[in-house]
Design a protein around this motif. Structure first.
Motif, short mmCIF file in Angstrom:
data_model
loop_
_atom_site.label_atom_id
_atom_site.label_comp_id
_atom_site.label_asym_id
_atom_site.label_seq_id
_atom_site.Cartn_x
_atom_site.Cartn_y
_atom_site.Cartn_z
N ILE A 391 43.62 83.00 -5.35
CA ILE A 391 43.12 83.94 -6.36
C ILE A 391 42.31 85.05 -5.68
N TRP A 392 41.48 84.69 -4.72
CA TRP A 392 40.67 85.68 -3.99
C TRP A 392 41.57 86.72 -3.30
N ARG A 393 42.73 86.23 -2.81
CA ARG A 393 43.63 87.11 -2.06
C ARG A 393 44.52 87.96 -2.98
N THR A 394 44.91 87.41 -4.14
CA THR A 394 45.87 88.10 -5.00
C THR A 394 45.29 88.57 -6.32
N ALA A 395 44.13 88.02 -6.72
CA ALA A 395 43.51 88.35 -8.01
C ALA A 395 44.41 87.96 -9.18
N GLN A 396 45.26 86.93 -8.97
CA GLN A 396 46.14 86.44 -10.02
C GLN A 396 46.12 84.93 -10.07
N VAL A 397 46.46 84.38 -11.23
CA VAL A 397 46.55 82.93 -11.41
C VAL A 397 48.01 82.51 -11.36
N ASP A 398 48.31 81.54 -10.51
CA ASP A 398 49.67 81.00 -10.45
C ASP A 398 49.82 79.98 -11.57
N ILE A 399 50.50 80.40 -12.66
CA ILE A 399 50.57 79.54 -13.85
C ILE A 399 51.50 78.36 -13.66
N THR A 400 52.20 78.28 -12.51
CA THR A 400 53.05 77.11 -12.24
C THR A 400 52.21 75.90 -11.86
N ASN A 401 50.90 76.10 -11.68
CA ASN A 401 49.98 75.03 -11.28
C ASN A 401 50.23 74.56 -9.86
N LYS A 402 50.96 75.34 -9.07
CA LYS A 402 51.22 75.01 -7.68
C LYS A 402 50.85 76.21 -6.82
N VAL A 403 50.12 75.98 -5.76
CA VAL A 403 49.76 77.06 -4.85
C VAL A 403 50.07 76.64 -3.42
N PRO A 404 50.49 77.57 -2.57
CA PRO A 404 50.76 77.23 -1.17
C PRO A 404 49.47 76.85 -0.44
N VAL A 405 49.58 75.88 0.44
CA VAL A 405 48.42 75.45 1.22
C VAL A 405 48.62 75.90 2.66
N PRO A 406 47.89 76.90 3.13
CA PRO A 406 48.03 77.36 4.51
C PRO A 406 47.68 76.24 5.49
N LEU A 407 48.31 76.30 6.67
CA LEU A 407 48.08 75.26 7.67
C LEU A 407 46.61 75.21 8.10
N TRP A 408 45.96 76.36 8.13
CA TRP A 408 44.57 76.36 8.58
C TRP A 408 43.68 75.61 7.59
N ILE A 409 44.04 75.62 6.30
CA ILE A 409 43.26 74.87 5.31
C ILE A 409 43.52 73.37 5.47
N LEU A 410 44.78 72.99 5.75
CA LEU A 410 45.08 71.58 6.00
C LEU A 410 44.31 71.07 7.22
N ALA A 411 44.28 71.88 8.28
CA ALA A 411 43.53 71.49 9.47
C ALA A 411 42.04 71.41 9.17
N TYR A 412 41.55 72.34 8.40
CA TYR A 412 40.14 72.36 7.99
C TYR A 412 39.78 71.07 7.26
N GLY A 413 40.63 70.67 6.30
CA GLY A 413 40.38 69.43 5.57
C GLY A 413 40.51 68.21 6.45
N GLY A 414 41.49 68.23 7.37
CA GLY A 414 41.68 67.09 8.27
C GLY A 414 40.49 66.86 9.18
N VAL A 415 39.92 67.93 9.71
CA VAL A 415 38.75 67.82 10.58
C VAL A 415 37.56 67.25 9.79
N ALA A 416 37.36 67.73 8.59
CA ALA A 416 36.25 67.26 7.76
C ALA A 416 36.40 65.77 7.44
N ILE A 417 37.62 65.34 7.17
CA ILE A 417 37.88 63.92 6.87
C ILE A 417 37.51 63.06 8.08
#
Length: 526
Positions: A391-417
């Motif tokens: 939303i921050w990047r596009t200023a729009q809501v994806d009404i499909t309820n699905k959003v792409p997850v960038p690899l850097w966010i997956l890595a970010y979450g994995g490190v925190a876990i």
């Protein structure tokens, strides 16, 4: 009207809160995968943390969902935010905050809770605060499934784990020559364990990949092929190594497993009687009660007796290491805990050599369960974060309820876990381990496999289950297999069940109040 890259401060705040939520997932949920392995002595706490750093991170990074639910469980439609994307950003930020606060608090108290239910409860809270109670799906496809899982998960996992352990108990442990029977049957256990776990990883643990789109028949064929390979490995490598190491007492190293047909005779290693006795409760031969612990239960000395100890000056390096390794220098096995000794005394103890044999199977099960967990449950934290980022990047809501997850966010979450498990996970491992009942490798293997089977089966049938609830129910059932009610710490189980019920309302209340405070606060009119 919101424009791209507006509310950058909110995205930055969400990044911090999402890290805290993933940290809590690592401290609470990842313990489900390794608690029984540590409790039984198959792995030390440090070894479990090292293994989990790879399995959880790789699961999250390599097989983490290519898409993640913006609002998990479909309990609130994102289309309600279509005209106000900035409010969805705020809602997700508040939801992650509510989830993180509850999970971290529960972990501090030693309560194993469902992190999935925590984020769902937080979304419930912001949904009610934003649009009222009628906006929530209270039926079977929504909240009803969650309530059902409080009872369904532990009961089903308990039944399956009890069946697996009973087969092991009467087919191997209680046989006159249990070691010989173990050597005969272990290849079958390797086959079924690896086949089941392979099916689990492909079918449930790889969302969004081509593997998850295969037919069930193809997946079963691949899983059986993998199981056959491991069974043959057990027949020609692992079992011969076990026989020479356990029965003949040859001094072999673990890496000799892979070349055992070419390893010549090694002179037997003389094992002191007291050491062999300790192996009955620790396959590694390390007996935690004889270690010297600090006031919080951390092992601070293992090579000297109390009489031989002399006051030693602690260097700055040691102080730094003690701080950095605080989370893995803990006694989580509770073998000398006065409060649970009576529970442990009610458990049956079997041949330590057989228990040692099953420690390897238990480690395999724990690793695969951890890998699958990283690939699936990381979305509890990164799903809402990805929504805020999108939303921050596009200023729009994806009404499909699905959003792409960038690899850097997956890595970010994995490190925190990983950091969460290594620094704070000991509190849950301590509870889910020997604090409920006494664990040995055969018991731990049965509980882990039973929990994994429950999650897989119920997912296929469309029934709601929680990994946390499954392993807790499996733990209680394994304790009851001793034939005595006193073999289970019912007070601790009561605390666990109470924390499950509190998860939704507490996380929801925190998130809902924060959203109301931010969204409906007085504003300057220009």
């Amino acid at each position: 009207m919101m424009l791209p890259y507006d509310y950058t401060w909110m995205f930055a705040v969400t990044m911090v809160i999402a890290f805290a939520d993933a940290y809590g997932i690592g401290a609470n949920d990842v313990a489900n995968s390794f608690a029984t392995s540590v409790a039984s002595g198959s792995l030390t706490l440090a070894q479990a943390c090292i293994v989990a750093c790879f399995t959880e991170f790789l699961g999250a990074f390599l097989l983490g969902a290519n898409t993640a639910d913006t609002i998990k469980g479909g309990i609130l439609s994102v289309s309600r935010f279509a005209d106000t994307p900035e409010l969805l950003m705020l809602a997700m930020t508040c939801a992650i905050f509510g989830s993180a606060v509850w999970v971290l608090f529960a972990t501090y108290q030693g309560w194993p809770v469902s992190t999935t239910h925590s984020i769902v409860g937080a979304v419930l809270g912001v949904g009610i605060a934003a649009f009222g109670g009628n906006s929530i799906n209270w039926g079977w496809k929504g909240v009803g499934q969650i309530i059902c899982s409080w009872f369904l998960s532990p009961i089903m996992a308990g039944i399956i784990s009890a069946i697996i352990y009973s087969i092991t108990k009467y087919g191997i442990l209680r046989q006159k020559d249990s070691v010989k029977w173990a050597l005969r049957i272990i290849p079958l256990y390797f086959f079924f364990t690896t086949a089941i776990e392979a099916f689990y990883l492909i079918y449930k643990g790889a969302p969004g990949t081509s593997a998850s789109k295969m037919s069930v028949g193809i997946i079963v064929g691949i899983a059986f092929g993998i199981g056959a390979v491991f069974a043959l490995f057990a027949v020609f490598f692992f079992c011969p190594w076990l026989k020479r190491r356990v029965v003949d007492r040859e001094e072999l190293k673990w890496y000799h497993i892979f070349v055992i047909p070419f390893v010549g005779y090694r002179a037997p290693k003389e094992i002191p009687t007291e050491t062999k006795e300790s192996i009955s409760s620790s396959s590694s031969g390390k007996e935690y009660p004889s270690d010297i612990k600090d006031a919080e239960g951390g092992v601070v000395q293992t090579d000297e007796t109390a009489e031989d100890m002399e006051p030693k000056k602690i260097s700055l390096k040691d102080k730094i290491l003690n701080v950095l390794l605080h989370g893995i220098r803990k006694d989580v096995r509770n073998l000398d805990n006065a409060n649970v000794k009576s529970v442990h005394a009610a458990a049956e103890i079997y041949d330590s050599d057989v228990e040692y044999m099953f420690s390897f199977l238990q480690v395999i099960t724990a690793c695969m369960a951890s890998f699958a967990h990283g690939s699936n449950d990381v979305s509890n934290a990164v799903g809402p974060l990805s929504s805020v980022f999108d939303i921050w990047r596009t200023a729009q809501v994806d009404i499909t309820n699905k959003v792409p997850v960038p690899l850097w966010i997956l890595a970010y979450g994995g490190v925190a876990i990983d950091i969460g498990l290594a620094t704070f996970g000991y509190r849950i491992i301590r509870v889910l381990g020997n604090n409920i009942t006494l664990f040995t490798p055969t018991r731990g293997f049965s509980a882990e496999l039973g929990a994994a089977l429950t999650v897989l089966t119920c997912t296929k049938l469309g029934l709601p289950v929680s990994t946390t609830h499954c392993i807790t129910g499996a733990t209680a059932a394994i304790g009851l297999c001793n034939g005595k009610l006193s073999a289970v710490n019912w007070k601790m189980l009561g605390w666990c069940f109470g924390s499950w019920i509190l998860t939704l309302p507490v996380a929801g209340t925190i998130a809902g109040l924060l959203f109301s405070f931010a969204a409906y606060a007085p504003a300057l009119v220009k």
